[in-house]
Design an enzyme around this catalytic site. Sequence first.
Site, PDB file in Angstrom:
ATOM      1  N   TYR A 142      38.215  34.038  53.873  1.00  0.00           N
ATOM      2  CA  TYR A 142      38.738  33.807  55.210  1.00  0.00           C
ATOM      3  C   TYR A 142      37.618  33.619  56.234  1.00  0.00           C
ATOM      4  O   TYR A 142      37.804  32.946  57.250  1.00  0.00           O
ATOM      5  CB  TYR A 142      39.628  34.968  55.655  1.00  0.00           C
ATOM      6  CG  TYR A 142      40.908  35.112  54.866  1.00  0.00           C
ATOM      7  CD1 TYR A 142      41.264  34.186  53.896  1.00  0.00           C
ATOM      8  CD2 TYR A 142      41.757  36.187  55.072  1.00  0.00           C
ATOM      9  CE1 TYR A 142      42.428  34.319  53.167  1.00  0.00           C
ATOM     10  CE2 TYR A 142      42.930  36.324  54.347  1.00  0.00           C
ATOM     11  CZ  TYR A 142      43.262  35.391  53.390  1.00  0.00           C
ATOM     12  OH  TYR A 142      44.420  35.519  52.669  1.00  0.00           O
ATOM     13  N   LYS A 192      38.255  40.940  40.606  1.00  0.00           N
ATOM     14  CA  LYS A 192      38.353  39.960  39.513  1.00  0.00           C
ATOM     15  C   LYS A 192      36.963  39.789  38.913  1.00  0.00           C
ATOM     16  O   LYS A 192      36.414  38.701  38.796  1.00  0.00           O
ATOM     17  CB  LYS A 192      38.903  38.630  40.057  1.00  0.00           C
ATOM     18  CG  LYS A 192      39.355  37.641  38.983  1.00  0.00           C
ATOM     19  CD  LYS A 192      40.500  38.144  38.145  1.00  0.00           C
ATOM     20  CE  LYS A 192      40.951  37.055  37.154  1.00  0.00           C
ATOM     21  NZ  LYS A 192      41.891  37.589  36.151  1.00  0.00           N
ATOM     22  N   ASP A 224      45.158  40.315  38.895  1.00  0.00           N
ATOM     23  CA  ASP A 224      46.380  39.814  38.273  1.00  0.00           C
ATOM     24  C   ASP A 224      47.161  40.949  37.620  1.00  0.00           C
ATOM     25  O   ASP A 224      48.393  41.004  37.704  1.00  0.00           O
ATOM     26  CB  ASP A 224      46.078  38.699  37.270  1.00  0.00           C
ATOM     27  CG  ASP A 224      44.887  38.980  36.379  1.00  0.00           C
ATOM     28  OD1 ASP A 224      44.197  39.994  36.587  1.00  0.00           O
ATOM     29  OD2 ASP A 224      44.620  38.175  35.465  1.00  0.00           O
ATOM     30  N   ASP A 248      45.491  40.718  51.113  1.00  0.00           N
ATOM     31  CA  ASP A 248      46.525  39.979  51.827  1.00  0.00           C
ATOM     32  C   ASP A 248      47.740  39.773  50.923  1.00  0.00           C
ATOM     33  O   ASP A 248      48.889  40.016  51.303  1.00  0.00           O
ATOM     34  CB  ASP A 248      45.958  38.632  52.281  1.00  0.00           C
ATOM     35  CG  ASP A 248      46.870  37.923  53.274  1.00  0.00           C
ATOM     36  OD1 ASP A 248      47.930  38.460  53.624  1.00  0.00           O
ATOM     37  OD2 ASP A 248      46.513  36.806  53.692  1.00  0.00           O
ATOM     38  N   ASP A 252      51.513  42.111  51.002  1.00  0.00           N
ATOM     39  CA  ASP A 252      52.799  41.438  51.196  1.00  0.00           C
ATOM     40  C   ASP A 252      53.718  41.660  49.992  1.00  0.00           C
ATOM     41  O   ASP A 252      54.937  41.801  50.142  1.00  0.00           O
ATOM     42  CB  ASP A 252      52.590  39.937  51.418  1.00  0.00           C
ATOM     43  CG  ASP A 252      52.123  39.615  52.832  1.00  0.00           C
ATOM     44  OD1 ASP A 252      52.011  40.555  53.637  1.00  0.00           O
ATOM     45  OD2 ASP A 252      51.876  38.440  53.126  1.00  0.00           O
TER      46      ASP A 252
END
Length: 339
Positions: A142, A192, A224, A248, A252
Amino acid sequence: MREGGPELKILLLAGDGIGPEIMAEAEKILAALALPVTLDRALVGGAAYAATGHPLPPETLAKAKVADAILFGAVGDPRFDAVERHLRPEQAILGLRSELGLFANLRPAKLFAGLEDSSALRPEVASAIDLLIVRELNGDVYFGEKGMRTTATGEREGYDIMAYSESEVRRIAHVAFRAAQGRRKRLCSVDKANVLETSQLWRDVVIEVAADYPDVELSHMYVDNAAMQLVRNPGQFDVVVTGNLFGDILSDQASACVGSIGLLASATLGERQTGYGTFGLYELSLAMLLRHSGGDEASAARIESAVAKILADGCRGADLGGSMGTAALGDAVVAALNG
């Protein structure tokens, strides 16, 4: 907050959409609590762009820098979807995080009694949810270098650079470990590292910081797998710490697990200390503001208990399939506070 102590200076940024409606109820609850606070207001997001041509005007930023805490409503207005990216309403919150040094986002997720049917999960799975996601906010894709370019073959190519410095990882890790110490003393770091160098650095630094917190059990999980475990067995998580992009997505996802994104409170903290706690920006979360910036655990707990009571009594807004309006829900919370 101490009786007779300095008033807590709160900046109200109602913003767009439902933001002003929610902010009016937050003010109603503050009045019911009769706390020593000073309130100020400023424009942000689409409302600010419409009035000044910028989603985060200098006047708003100046007020934010002298506040003890910011209560934030919402930003986003389809009227401005076509303006340049840096002038869109959503850029206001990114600008506030960057300008105010707000790097740690805390998103607690816990299923309220009575909302088992609102979760996307089976009731017996959803009822076990009681976790805190600690998300780093100032790094990752970001805030990395980004742009559009043309390849040697003439194709358009978009790029966003994922990067984290050692110091950025270290400071968010400390926040997460301290949060775990105040809960059930378990921290899961999500990355990751099997394919990303950025994540390998993340994991290495988190392990180093763990030496300062021998009372906290540290584990690691690939993102994942974390996404899968969040719906398969969310009760296994206590505190989760992760980067900007992964955080993020997972926060959610957690909102769907408890029933609605409106049920996930959000605190975004920096390092500056106020007279009572840590300076922060709170998205529609008065209780977390009073807890972290006001040092007022008693008032925060009163609000949370009142919300839990009205939900258990069947009060529902449209996001939970009910018909009660914002003002009616606010009235119900005030009545529960005074009951």
